[in-house]
Design a protein around this motif. Structure first.
Motif, short mmCIF file in Angstrom:
data_model
loop_
_atom_site.label_atom_id
_atom_site.label_comp_id
_atom_site.label_asym_id
_atom_site.label_seq_id
_atom_site.Cartn_x
_atom_site.Cartn_y
_atom_site.Cartn_z
N GLY A 257 0.82 -1.20 0.00
CA GLY A 257 0.00 0.00 0.00
C GLY A 257 0.85 1.24 0.00
O GLY A 257 2.08 1.18 -0.04
N LEU A 258 0.18 2.38 0.07
CA LEU A 258 0.85 3.68 0.15
C LEU A 258 0.84 4.12 1.61
O LEU A 258 -0.23 4.25 2.21
N TYR A 259 2.01 4.32 2.17
CA TYR A 259 2.14 4.74 3.57
C TYR A 259 2.38 6.24 3.61
O TYR A 259 3.35 6.74 3.03
N LEU A 260 1.51 6.93 4.31
CA LEU A 260 1.53 8.38 4.36
C LEU A 260 1.75 8.85 5.79
O LEU A 260 1.16 8.30 6.72
N CYS A 261 2.58 9.87 5.94
CA CYS A 261 2.65 10.54 7.23
C CYS A 261 1.98 11.89 7.11
O CYS A 261 1.89 12.46 6.02
N ALA A 262 1.48 12.40 8.22
CA ALA A 262 0.73 13.65 8.21
C ALA A 262 0.90 14.39 9.52
O ALA A 262 1.00 13.79 10.59
N GLU A 263 0.91 15.70 9.41
CA GLU A 263 0.93 16.58 10.57
C GLU A 263 -0.48 17.12 10.73
O GLU A 263 -0.98 17.81 9.83
N TYR A 264 -1.12 16.79 11.84
CA TYR A 264 -2.54 17.12 11.96
C TYR A 264 -2.79 18.62 12.06
O TYR A 264 -3.68 19.14 11.42
N SER A 265 -2.03 19.33 12.84
CA SER A 265 -2.33 20.74 13.06
C SER A 265 -2.23 21.53 11.78
O SER A 265 -2.91 22.53 11.60
N ASP A 266 -1.36 21.08 10.89
CA ASP A 266 -1.17 21.72 9.58
C ASP A 266 -2.04 21.10 8.52
O ASP A 266 -2.17 21.64 7.43
N MET A 267 -2.59 19.93 8.81
CA MET A 267 -3.38 19.14 7.87
C MET A 267 -2.60 18.89 6.60
O MET A 267 -3.12 19.01 5.49
N ARG A 268 -1.31 18.60 6.76
CA ARG A 268 -0.46 18.38 5.60
C ARG A 268 0.05 16.95 5.59
O ARG A 268 0.37 16.39 6.64
N PHE A 269 0.16 16.42 4.39
CA PHE A 269 0.60 15.05 4.19
C PHE A 269 1.89 15.01 3.40
O PHE A 269 2.13 15.87 2.54
N GLY A 270 2.69 14.00 3.68
CA GLY A 270 3.82 13.71 2.82
C GLY A 270 3.33 13.06 1.54
O GLY A 270 2.16 12.70 1.41
N ALA A 271 4.25 12.90 0.59
CA ALA A 271 3.90 12.30 -0.70
C ALA A 271 3.75 10.79 -0.61
O ALA A 271 3.21 10.17 -1.52
N GLY A 272 4.25 10.19 0.47
CA GLY A 272 4.04 8.77 0.69
C GLY A 272 5.17 7.89 0.22
O GLY A 272 6.01 8.27 -0.60
N THR A 273 5.18 6.68 0.77
CA THR A 273 6.05 5.59 0.31
C THR A 273 5.16 4.49 -0.20
O THR A 273 4.30 3.98 0.53
N ARG A 274 5.36 4.13 -1.46
CA ARG A 274 4.56 3.04 -2.03
C ARG A 274 5.31 1.74 -1.83
O ARG A 274 6.37 1.53 -2.41
N LEU A 275 4.74 0.88 -1.00
CA LEU A 275 5.34 -0.40 -0.66
C LEU A 275 4.66 -1.53 -1.40
O LEU A 275 3.43 -1.62 -1.41
N THR A 276 5.47 -2.38 -2.01
CA THR A 276 4.98 -3.60 -2.65
C THR A 276 5.69 -4.79 -2.01
O THR A 276 6.93 -4.82 -2.01
N VAL A 277 4.92 -5.72 -1.49
CA VAL A 277 5.48 -6.93 -0.89
C VAL A 277 5.10 -8.10 -1.79
O VAL A 277 3.92 -8.43 -1.94
N LYS A 278 6.12 -8.72 -2.36
CA LYS A 278 5.88 -9.81 -3.32
C LYS A 278 5.84 -11.15 -2.60
O LYS A 278 6.69 -11.41 -1.74
N PRO A 279 4.90 -12.00 -2.95
CA PRO A 279 4.81 -13.33 -2.30
C PRO A 279 5.94 -14.24 -2.74
O PRO A 279 6.58 -14.02 -3.76
#
Lengths: 110, 107
Positions: free
Chosen positions: B85-107
């Motif tokens: 999935g896409l893992y996002l961090c965010a600062e609530y008081s600013d309501m701002r998000f990072g661009a994210g890390t897209r993680l793929t886990v292969k079986p």
């Protein structure tokens, strides 16, 4: 428990047409409400937020507007859509320092 | 304006491997959230960290907040395909998000 609804789930609209996306929250009162837009595979851009009925703050100048006619209803609108308005639109409610998101609306402007 | 930078942008690993993703800020966070988002869905809140040095665990996920409250990491142990999935961090008081890390886990 709280739930948040968004509709429609997907929408294809021609350039120049109007837009209305609706978001409703259940199970809470006087929440902070937010509209975000997300480009493909990227982070979220805050568009509007509201701390109460009729109170709207805009983060980014653009072709969109928002309204909050009722405590738990938040509407995103446009009079004339642009191609650049395409994206994934997310509504969220927040309380006590945390946000909870709806399922989103995928908008494609053609 | 607070800038949130996430790294790496993309990460593809095999099932069973461990990984760490990062979120850094240009200024101090009041509180920081981590979210996971699957394609076509809204982000789901995983954790909120508030205190510098705080460590929180959620099953195989370990979240750490830097002592200076300007950075955070998410460590996943023995990754599974369901962690994709896409893992996002965010600062609530600013309501701002990072661009994210897209993680793929292969079986």
């Amino acid at each position: 428990s709280q739930t948040i609804h968004q509709w429609p789930a997907t929408l294809v609209q021609p350039v120049g047409s109007p837009l209305s996306l609706e978001c409703t929250v259940e199970g809470t009162s006087n929440p902070n409400l937010y509209w975000y837009r997300q480009a493909a595979g990227r982070g979220l851009q805050l568009l509007f937020y509201s701390v109460g009925i009729g109170q709207i703050s805009s983060e980014v100048p653009q072709n969109l507007s928002a309204s909050r006619p009722q405590d738990r209803q938040f509407i995103l609108s446009s009079k004339k859509l642009l191609l650049s308005d395409s994206g994934f639109y997310l509504c969220a409610w927040g309380q006590d320092g945390e946000q909870y998101f709806g399922p989103g609306t995928r908008l494609t402007v053609t | 304006t607070q800038l949130l930078e996430q790294s790496p942008q993309f990460l593809s690993i095999q099932e069973g491997e461990n990984l760490t993703v990062y979120c850094n800020s240009s200024s101090v966070f009041s509180s920081l959230q981590w979210y996971r988002q699957e394609p076509g869905e809204g982000p789901v809140l995983l954790v909120t960290v508030v205190t510098g040095g705080e460590v929180k665990k959620l099953k195989r996920l370990t979240f750490q907040f830097g002592d200076a409250r300007k950075d955070s990491s998410l460590h996943i142990t023995a990754a599974q395909p369901g962690d994709t999935g896409l893992y996002l961090c965010a600062e609530y008081s600013d309501m701002r998000f990072g661009a994210g890390t897209r993680l793929t886990v292969k079986p």
